[in-house]
Design an enzyme around this catalytic site. Sequence first.
Site, PDB file in Angstrom:
ATOM      1  N   SER A 171       9.039 -32.063 -26.854  1.00 56.76           N
ATOM      2  CA  SER A 171      10.388 -32.620 -26.791  1.00 56.76           C
ATOM      3  C   SER A 171      11.300 -32.071 -27.889  1.00 56.76           C
ATOM      4  O   SER A 171      10.916 -32.001 -29.061  1.00 56.76           O
ATOM      5  CB  SER A 171      10.329 -34.148 -26.885  1.00 56.76           C
ATOM      6  N   SER A 225      14.208 -33.639 -28.294  1.00 51.14           N
ATOM      7  CA  SER A 225      15.100 -34.774 -28.538  1.00 51.14           C
ATOM      8  C   SER A 225      15.184 -35.191 -30.006  1.00 51.14           C
ATOM      9  O   SER A 225      16.281 -35.498 -30.494  1.00 51.14           O
ATOM     10  CB  SER A 225      14.676 -35.966 -27.678  1.00 51.14           C
ATOM     11  N   THR A 243      10.970 -40.263 -21.198  1.00 53.71           N
ATOM     12  CA  THR A 243      10.795 -39.134 -20.301  1.00 53.71           C
ATOM     13  C   THR A 243       9.618 -39.438 -19.373  1.00 53.71           C
ATOM     14  O   THR A 243       9.084 -40.550 -19.369  1.00 53.71           O
ATOM     15  CB  THR A 243      10.607 -37.832 -21.104  1.00 53.71           C
ATOM     16  N   LYS A 293      10.051 -43.441 -16.640  1.00 56.03           N
ATOM     17  CA  LYS A 293      11.386 -43.863 -16.214  1.00 56.03           C
ATOM     18  C   LYS A 293      11.350 -45.030 -15.241  1.00 56.03           C
ATOM     19  O   LYS A 293      12.286 -45.826 -15.184  1.00 56.03           O
ATOM     20  CB  LYS A 293      12.151 -42.669 -15.624  1.00 56.03           C
ATOM     21  N   ASN A 304      16.155 -43.745 -18.414  1.00 53.90           N
ATOM     22  CA  ASN A 304      15.650 -42.861 -19.460  1.00 53.90           C
ATOM     23  C   ASN A 304      16.166 -43.259 -20.838  1.00 53.90           C
ATOM     24  O   ASN A 304      15.898 -42.571 -21.818  1.00 53.90           O
ATOM     25  CB  ASN A 304      15.998 -41.402 -19.162  1.00 53.90           C
ATOM     26  N   ASP A 356      20.459 -38.899 -17.364  1.00 50.80           N
ATOM     27  CA  ASP A 356      20.147 -37.626 -16.708  1.00 50.80           C
ATOM     28  C   ASP A 356      21.260 -37.225 -15.749  1.00 50.80           C
ATOM     29  O   ASP A 356      21.618 -36.044 -15.655  1.00 50.80           O
ATOM     30  CB  ASP A 356      18.828 -37.721 -15.949  1.00 50.80           C
ATOM     31  N   GLY A 390      11.283 -35.067  -5.949  1.00 52.09           N
ATOM     32  CA  GLY A 390      10.734 -36.107  -6.812  1.00 52.09           C
ATOM     33  C   GLY A 390      11.817 -36.918  -7.496  1.00 52.09           C
ATOM     34  O   GLY A 390      12.979 -36.948  -7.069  1.00 52.09           O
ATOM     35  N   ARG A 397       8.140 -29.275   0.137  1.00 54.05           N
ATOM     36  CA  ARG A 397       6.929 -28.890   0.856  1.00 54.05           C
ATOM     37  C   ARG A 397       6.541 -29.942   1.889  1.00 54.05           C
ATOM     38  O   ARG A 397       5.987 -29.625   2.929  1.00 54.05           O
ATOM     39  CB  ARG A 397       5.779 -28.678  -0.142  1.00 54.05           C
ATOM     40  N   GLY A 422      17.291 -26.042 -18.135  1.00 50.33           N
ATOM     41  CA  GLY A 422      17.631 -27.441 -18.326  1.00 50.33           C
ATOM     42  C   GLY A 422      18.105 -27.787 -19.722  1.00 50.33           C
ATOM     43  O   GLY A 422      18.354 -28.970 -20.008  1.00 50.33           O
TER      44      GLY A 422
END
Length: 291
Positions: A27, A29, A73, A77, A98, A113, A138, A161, A247
């Site tokens: 992380s 953060s 994270t 969540k 989060n 997020d 997801g 998928r 990201g």
Amino acid sequence: MQRTPGLGVLSADATRLEVWGDPIAHSRSPQLHAAAYEVLGLDWSYGLRRVDESSFAAEFADLDDSWRGLSLTMPLKGVAFATASTRDRRAELTGAVNTLLLDPAGTRGFNTDVGGIVRALADDGISDVARARIVGAGATATSALVALSELGVEEVDVVARRPEAVTALTELGRRLGIAVRTASFTAGDHSAVPLTIAALPGDAPIADAAADALASAGGLLLDVVYGHWPTALSAAWERAGNPARSGLGMLLHQALLQVRIFRNGDPDAPLAREDESLQAMRRVLEEPPTA
């Protein structure tokens, strides 16, 4: 939780914060938050702790009044959402929290997020778009869909998928006024879109042919991954000569919104020295990650 009932005003003694998750060692953060707190003159500590879903309740119950808040994270969540007494709209829509503000009047949950995605795309001049694509179905894809709704998107192709995994996104799309269409990795006739958001794990395997097909018609790529770079998709975007962003921008902006929450109690309330704080946080991301 050992917290004295009050009027919803956090004590000046509430100076401890952490990011929890599993895995967590990667992380960035702590460095991001520390940079902002220094600019703001806040004598707060922000660490990290490896916590999984099975240990969350015990760890959370052990917090006392010295704690101001938590960043969460994966895979926390969902349990953070269940823990929050109140939640902002983005959290309610996504079912994901989060950020927890440990308010004496009740733990408050937020999803930063979504705002992180919106603000990261604004850095690339994207503030209004009609069609887009999401790769993956997801939890992060849910935040991506809500972010796209805030950008005015009306149609979204979700590449997954397993078609059944898109069902929840399709239902959320109806609530948001977005037509969600399921697409396959093997389909070679992807329609052109100006924006693709990848919401897959960084090491997710994707065949070159499938990745190249997505890249050729995918516009700008925002890949939410930052710990594994390049990804299979970002490599395909490079081969196609199209722009790809990691990201890190999302991480930066969602962290700034968390600082707003921890300082002002509101993700929409700017900081007193916000521009300086954001610049300091950007500089952190330009440095190599600490071991």
